[in-house]
Every structure is written in C-alpha cells, then in structure tokens.
Design an enzyme around this catalytic site. Structure first.
Site, PDB file in Angstrom:
ATOM      1  N   TRP A   1     -60.803 -16.301  12.907  1.00  0.00           N
ATOM      2  CA  TRP A   1     -59.078 -15.877  12.423  1.00  0.00           C
ATOM      3  C   TRP A   1     -58.468 -15.192  13.587  1.00  0.00           C
ATOM      4  O   TRP A   1     -57.222 -15.071  13.737  1.00  0.00           O
ATOM      5  CB  TRP A   1     -59.246 -15.185  11.205  1.00  0.00           C
ATOM      6  CG  TRP A   1     -59.264 -15.993  10.079  1.00  0.00           C
ATOM      7  CD1 TRP A   1     -59.814 -17.171   9.772  1.00  0.00           C
ATOM      8  CD2 TRP A   1     -59.294 -15.503   8.470  1.00  0.00           C
ATOM      9  NE1 TRP A   1     -60.134 -17.640   8.532  1.00  0.00           N
ATOM     10  CE2 TRP A   1     -59.623 -16.593   7.740  1.00  0.00           C
ATOM     11  CE3 TRP A   1     -58.712 -14.396   8.135  1.00  0.00           C
ATOM     12  CZ2 TRP A   1     -59.688 -16.386   6.251  1.00  0.00           C
ATOM     13  CZ3 TRP A   1     -58.569 -14.262   6.573  1.00  0.00           C
ATOM     14  CH2 TRP A   1     -59.093 -15.183   5.919  1.00  0.00           C
ATOM     15  N   LYS A   2     -59.146 -14.744  14.598  1.00  0.00           N
ATOM     16  CA  LYS A   2     -58.656 -13.694  15.617  1.00  0.00           C
ATOM     17  C   LYS A   2     -57.916 -12.747  15.111  1.00  0.00           C
ATOM     18  O   LYS A   2     -58.092 -12.231  13.754  1.00  0.00           O
ATOM     19  CB  LYS A   2     -57.887 -14.744  16.584  1.00  0.00           C
ATOM     20  CG  LYS A   2     -58.907 -15.904  17.128  1.00  0.00           C
ATOM     21  CD  LYS A   2     -58.144 -16.558  18.299  1.00  0.00           C
ATOM     22  CE  LYS A   2     -59.202 -17.739  18.794  1.00  0.00           C
ATOM     23  NZ  LYS A   2     -59.011 -18.364  19.944  1.00  0.00           N
TER      24      LYS A   2
ATOM     25  N   GLY B   1     -57.095 -23.032  22.322  1.00  0.00           N
ATOM     26  CA  GLY B   1     -55.678 -22.906  21.655  1.00  0.00           C
ATOM     27  C   GLY B   1     -54.602 -23.714  22.451  1.00  0.00           C
ATOM     28  O   GLY B   1     -53.524 -23.445  22.312  1.00  0.00           O
TER      29      GLY B   1
ATOM     30  N   GLU C   1     -67.292 -22.634  24.796  1.00  0.00           N
ATOM     31  CA  GLU C   1     -66.121 -22.675  24.694  1.00  0.00           C
ATOM     32  C   GLU C   1     -65.253 -22.612  25.903  1.00  0.00           C
ATOM     33  O   GLU C   1     -65.140 -21.590  26.464  1.00  0.00           O
ATOM     34  CB  GLU C   1     -65.475 -21.398  23.931  1.00  0.00           C
ATOM     35  CG  GLU C   1     -65.790 -21.590  22.389  1.00  0.00           C
ATOM     36  CD  GLU C   1     -64.878 -20.588  21.424  1.00  0.00           C
ATOM     37  OE1 GLU C   1     -64.523 -21.301  20.384  1.00  0.00           O
ATOM     38  OE2 GLU C   1     -64.687 -19.427  21.535  1.00  0.00           O
TER      39      GLU C   1
ATOM     40  N   GLY D   1     -60.959 -21.881  15.971  1.00  0.00           N
ATOM     41  CA  GLY D   1     -59.780 -20.750  15.789  1.00  0.00           C
ATOM     42  C   GLY D   1     -58.682 -21.366  14.999  1.00  0.00           C
ATOM     43  O   GLY D   1     -58.570 -21.268  13.719  1.00  0.00           O
ATOM     44  N   GLY D   2     -57.568 -21.750  15.588  1.00  0.00           N
ATOM     45  CA  GLY D   2     -56.072 -21.966  15.132  1.00  0.00           C
ATOM     46  C   GLY D   2     -56.532 -22.768  13.793  1.00  0.00           C
ATOM     47  O   GLY D   2     -55.738 -22.655  12.729  1.00  0.00           O
TER      48      GLY D   2
ATOM     49  N   GLU E   1     -61.574 -14.030  24.953  1.00  0.00           N
ATOM     50  CA  GLU E   1     -60.219 -13.123  24.758  1.00  0.00           C
ATOM     51  C   GLU E   1     -60.837 -11.761  25.075  1.00  0.00           C
ATOM     52  O   GLU E   1     -60.086 -11.275  25.683  1.00  0.00           O
ATOM     53  CB  GLU E   1     -59.884 -13.445  23.621  1.00  0.00           C
ATOM     54  CG  GLU E   1     -59.081 -14.813  23.626  1.00  0.00           C
ATOM     55  CD  GLU E   1     -58.717 -15.569  22.208  1.00  0.00           C
ATOM     56  OE1 GLU E   1     -59.045 -14.785  21.226  1.00  0.00           O
ATOM     57  OE2 GLU E   1     -58.442 -16.781  22.184  1.00  0.00           O
TER      58      GLU E   1
END
Ligand code: PGA
Length: 251
Positions: A9-10, A172, A166, A225-226, A99
C-alpha cells in the site's frame, strides 16, 4: 508452486479505506479453490498493521510490513524492529524497496542486515532489487541486479526469504518490461540466488497484465503497488494467479 501476491500500500490508505478493501479480499480468498489460490500478503502502512491484522484474522491472507530496522532494539527514533512486527502478527516484511533506497539512502549491506534481522525474528523478508532506466538502456540491468544480490542476499544457511524484481522505471509508471525481458531477468536472478528462491515481479502489475506476467517461467508471484488499493483490481490479480497455477506453464 502456489504464487505469492503481495499488496504494497506504500503511504496510502486510511482506517475508512482499509476495512472494506481487506474484507473484500478476505472474502474472495474463501471463494477460490484452496489448492491453486495464491498466498496473499497485505502490507499496509505501519499505523494500520493492527487494524488490518484484526480484519485478516481467520482469513487465508497474511500480514506484512513495508520496512524494519536492522537492529533488535535501541535508540532509533521512528523505527520499528522485526520482532515488534512479528509480535503484531506480521509474517512478512518488505526490505530494500527502491523508494526506501532512494528516499532514505539505504545501501545494499543495510538491506541485507534488515533481511537477516527479519529472518532472525521469524519473518519472511521480501527483498527488492531492480535496475534504473539508465542501467537498462546502457545494457547494465543484469550487472546491476547481480551486484544488488551480492550485497543484499542473506548469509548463512536456512531461513526463508523471497526476492522481488522491480525495475525502478516500471514502478508506478504504467510501463513494464517485455515478457521476454522479465523471464530473462528471473532466470538470471534464480541463477544467482538459487532455483528454490521465489522471485516475484513488481512494477505496474494490474488486472490487465497479471495473467501474462504470472504465466512466465520463473515468476513466483507479484508485488503490487497502485493496483492493490482497489479491491476489484487486486482481486482480479489474485484470480489471475489462481488460474495461472492450473494453466500449462503457469505452475
Ligand atoms: P506499482 O508499485 O505496482 O504501483 O508499480 C509496485 C511497487 O513499488 O512495489
């Protein structure tokens, strides 16, 4: 082998958003055939670990965190240890996400230390690796990933860990490598880490491309992710993983 589908979910979400999303995923898992349904892991931001852990209790999905400190305890304001995450009910922790490497200047040796701390605490680390666009365009992708593995692979025998390939330029962005490039990189990674090590693919995985990516040789699942913030999208990825476990070449 069963795939692993991991939701990252970051720094997204809220209490209001978490409950319906998690309950829909937990419900979906109960409707899928248990022998082919993937292992699903949900990694919310740290403040929601307890909430999501509670919602997942009795479900087939596991709880994961997005980072941990390399030390067991100490004067590290703002950090959490792997054993604290274990105590909260986590089974997994993501380490070395690009990140964090970029925004917190995490180095390969620090990522290894985190992975080893996670394993010592009884967690399965999901160790992220992946090249930049510059490295890919310079033909250096495999060399970069080999160096990241050399620095970050846990030492010693025993203990379980998972890798996530990744490519930074795919995160993203809606861009993904070609299927041939993904399969080639997964072969390269397993050639270094060992064929028994599950290697997830991450970077713009969504309902529309999950089936093709998950069917590739050497792809043990996805780090999402998104698309993990939508029950419909994430649910469709889980269903694609369920199907790929029964289709030829997908197991
Ligand atoms: P994305 O992120 O699916 O939004 O590209 C993947 C990740 O960073 O883990």
């Amino acid at each position: 082998m069963k795939k692993r589908i991991v939701a990252n979910w970051k720094m997204h979400g809220s209490r209001r958003m978490a409950e319906p999303l998690v309950l829909k995923i937990a419900h979906l898992l109960h409707t899928l055939p248990t022998d082919t349904c993937p292992h699903v892991v949900i990694c919310p931001p740290a403040p929601y670990l307890s909430l999501v852990g509670g919602l997942l209790s009795g479900s087939l999905a596991a709880l994961g965190a997005q980072d941990c400190h390399a030390k067991a305890e100490g004067a590290h304001t703002g950090d959490v240890s792997a054993s604290m995450l274990h105590e909260l009910g986590c089974a997994y922790v993501i380490v070395g996400h690009s990140e964090r490497r970029a925004e917190h200047a995490e180095t390969g040796p620090q990522v290894r230390a985190k992975a080893e701390a996670a394993m010592a605490a009884g967690l399965i680390p999901i160790i992220c690796i992946g090249e930049s666009l510059e490295a890919r365009e310079a033909g250096q992708a495999e060399a970069v990933v080999a160096r990241q593995l050399e620095e970050a692979l846990p030492r010693g025998q025993g203990g379980q860990f998972v890798l996530a390939y990744e490519p930074i330029w795919a995160i993203g962005t809606g861009r993904t490598p070609t299927s041939a490039d993904i399969a080639q990189m997964h072969r390269h990674i397993q050639g270094i880490a060992g064929m028994h090590v599950p290697v997830l693919y991450g970077g713009s995985v969504k309902a529309a491309n999950a089936r093709e990516i998950l069917a590739l040789d050497g792809v043990g699942g996805a780090l999402v992710g998104g698309a993990s913030l939508s029950a419909e999208e994430f649910g469709a990825i889980i269903e694609a993983a369920t199907r790929s476990a029964v289709e030829p070449g997908g197991a």
